[in-house]
Design a protein around this motif. Structure first.
Motif, PDB file in Angstrom:
ATOM      1  N   SER A  44       0.918  -1.069  -0.024  1.00  0.00           N
ATOM      2  CA  SER A  44       0.495   0.102   0.393  1.00  0.00           C
ATOM      3  C   SER A  44       0.838   1.416  -0.074  1.00  0.00           C
ATOM      4  O   SER A  44       1.507   1.823   1.013  1.00  0.00           O
ATOM      5  N   GLY A  45       0.818   2.247  -1.007  1.00  0.00           N
ATOM      6  CA  GLY A  45       1.503   3.600  -1.019  1.00  0.00           C
ATOM      7  C   GLY A  45       2.973   3.104  -1.485  1.00  0.00           C
ATOM      8  O   GLY A  45       3.503   4.111  -1.698  1.00  0.00           O
ATOM      9  N   GLU A 171      -7.064  -2.748  -9.054  1.00  0.00           N
ATOM     10  CA  GLU A 171      -7.041  -3.841  -7.649  1.00  0.00           C
ATOM     11  C   GLU A 171      -8.977  -4.638  -8.401  1.00  0.00           C
ATOM     12  O   GLU A 171     -10.390  -4.337  -6.997  1.00  0.00           O
ATOM     13  N   HIS A 204      -3.681  -6.635  -5.015  1.00  0.00           N
ATOM     14  CA  HIS A 204      -2.281  -7.819  -4.127  1.00  0.00           C
ATOM     15  C   HIS A 204      -2.865  -8.535  -3.847  1.00  0.00           C
ATOM     16  O   HIS A 204      -2.257  -9.412  -2.807  1.00  0.00           O
TER      17      HIS A 204
END
Ligand SMILES: Nc1ncnc2c1ncn2[C@@H]1O[C@H](COP(=O)(O)OP(=O)(O)OP(=O)(O)O)[C@@H](O)[C@H]1O
Ligand SMILES: [Mg+2]
Length: 298
Positions: A44-45, A171, A204
């Motif tokens: 994340s990020g 996603e 992910h």
């Protein structure tokens, strides 16, 4: 400038993206071949969504260049960019449907906006796209009347409306149950096999990544750690601890990410640099004794 390359749908060269003081993408290089499915992974990020937005031309970049379907989009005027945009589709995280329109109207929208097709032809096109994603019976429902997974599929039907050569997914299976998410994966694979669509998928979800990918890219803190075949990532994931110990730091980091292990270089790094910076800020870290204090005390 590099000449147009018929083998590649996407070429990203030395791309840098800065938000304020933060470098979010740093010297990114990524090629996507025509017809292949490239999965982009990362914590994340790490910059995955930002990279996607840069590649589709919705974020300006601070350095480097981006080529889509043989055209350099960097520095293009909006109207030229809109021509290129007709040749790719995007599936956003939420599906991004218009709530006041039926599913069929949502799918018809790009056709009404970007083509001169007769309404009857548009109708047929919409039915074909809805059939492709298994939603033909739900054409006249409104987004609020269908489930999250169906919204995703409706978003995909809309992304397919103009028969794009490239599909971008951010996603696609986030928030879906395992069965629905497996159905989305199957759709992505089918679109690539049956229609030869080039796909770029940010995810992910590792099961999904290994199901759909031809090649994979791993992003970490705005840098690309590796772009390799699915098989390469698979064998890295499956290394035992002893074999993994002799690999490079970045390979061990990727392995930890792929396996979802709680311990490893990824988490060591987080606990090492996070807390002190949180307390004192990045500038003071590492300067524990200042020279002036030392010298006055002798
Ligand atoms: N429009 C923006 N303005 C300022 N900073 C931004 C903007 N968009 C993203 N960022 C920052 O850039 C970094 C990367 O964000 P990005 O959304 O690309 O991450 P990501 O890898 O997609 O993460 P996630 O898996 O959580 O979706 C983050 O630190 C984020 O705060
Ligand atoms: Mg994101």
């Amino acid at each position: 400038m590099t000449p147009a390359d018929p083998d590649h749908a996407i070429r990203v060269r030395h791309v840098r993206k800065v938000f304020g003081a933060q470098t979010v993408l740093d010297d990114i290089n990524l090629d996507v071949k025509r017809g292949e499915t490239m999965v982009i992974m990362g914590g994340s990020g790490s910059g995955k969504s930002t990279l996607l937005r840069c590649v589709i031309g919705s974020h300006a970049i601070n350095a480097g260049s981006i080529e889509l379907l043989g055209k350099t989009i960097t520095g293009m005027r909006e109207e030229q960019l809109n021509e290129v945009r007709k040749r790719f589709g995007i599936l956003f995280q939420s599906g991004a449907l218009f709530n006041s329109m039926t599913i069929a109207q949502n799918v018809a929208l790009p056709l009404r906006e970007h083509t001169d097709l007769d309404p009857e032809i548009i109708d047929i096109q919409v039915k074909i796209k809805l059939e492709l994603v298994g939603l033909r019976e739900h054409a006249d429902k409104f987004p609020a009347q269908i489930s999250g997974g169906m919204k995703k599929r409706a978003g995909l039907a809309r992304a397919l409306a103009l028969d794009p050569q490239i599909l971008f997914y951010d996603e696609p299976s986030a928030g879906l149950d395992p069965v629905t998410s497996a159905q989305i994966d199957q759709l992505i694979v089918a679109l690539s096999r049956q229609l030869g669509v080039t796909s770029v998928v940010v995810t992910h979800e590792m099961d999904s990544a290994f199901t759909i990918a031809d090649r994979m890219a791993m992003l970490d803190k705005g840098r690309i750690l590796a772009v390799e075949s699915r098989e390469w990532f698979e064998s890295l994931r499956d290394l035992d601890d002893e074999a993994a110990a002799s690999r490079s730091e970045s390979e061990r980091l990727i392995r930890q990410f792929l396996r979802g292990d709680a311990d490893g270089p990824l988490t060591d790094r987080r606990s090492a640099d996070g807390y002190e910076i949180d307390l004192f800020g990045p500038k003071t870290v590492g300067v524990t004794t200042t020279p002036s204090v030392e010298s006055t005390r002798g």
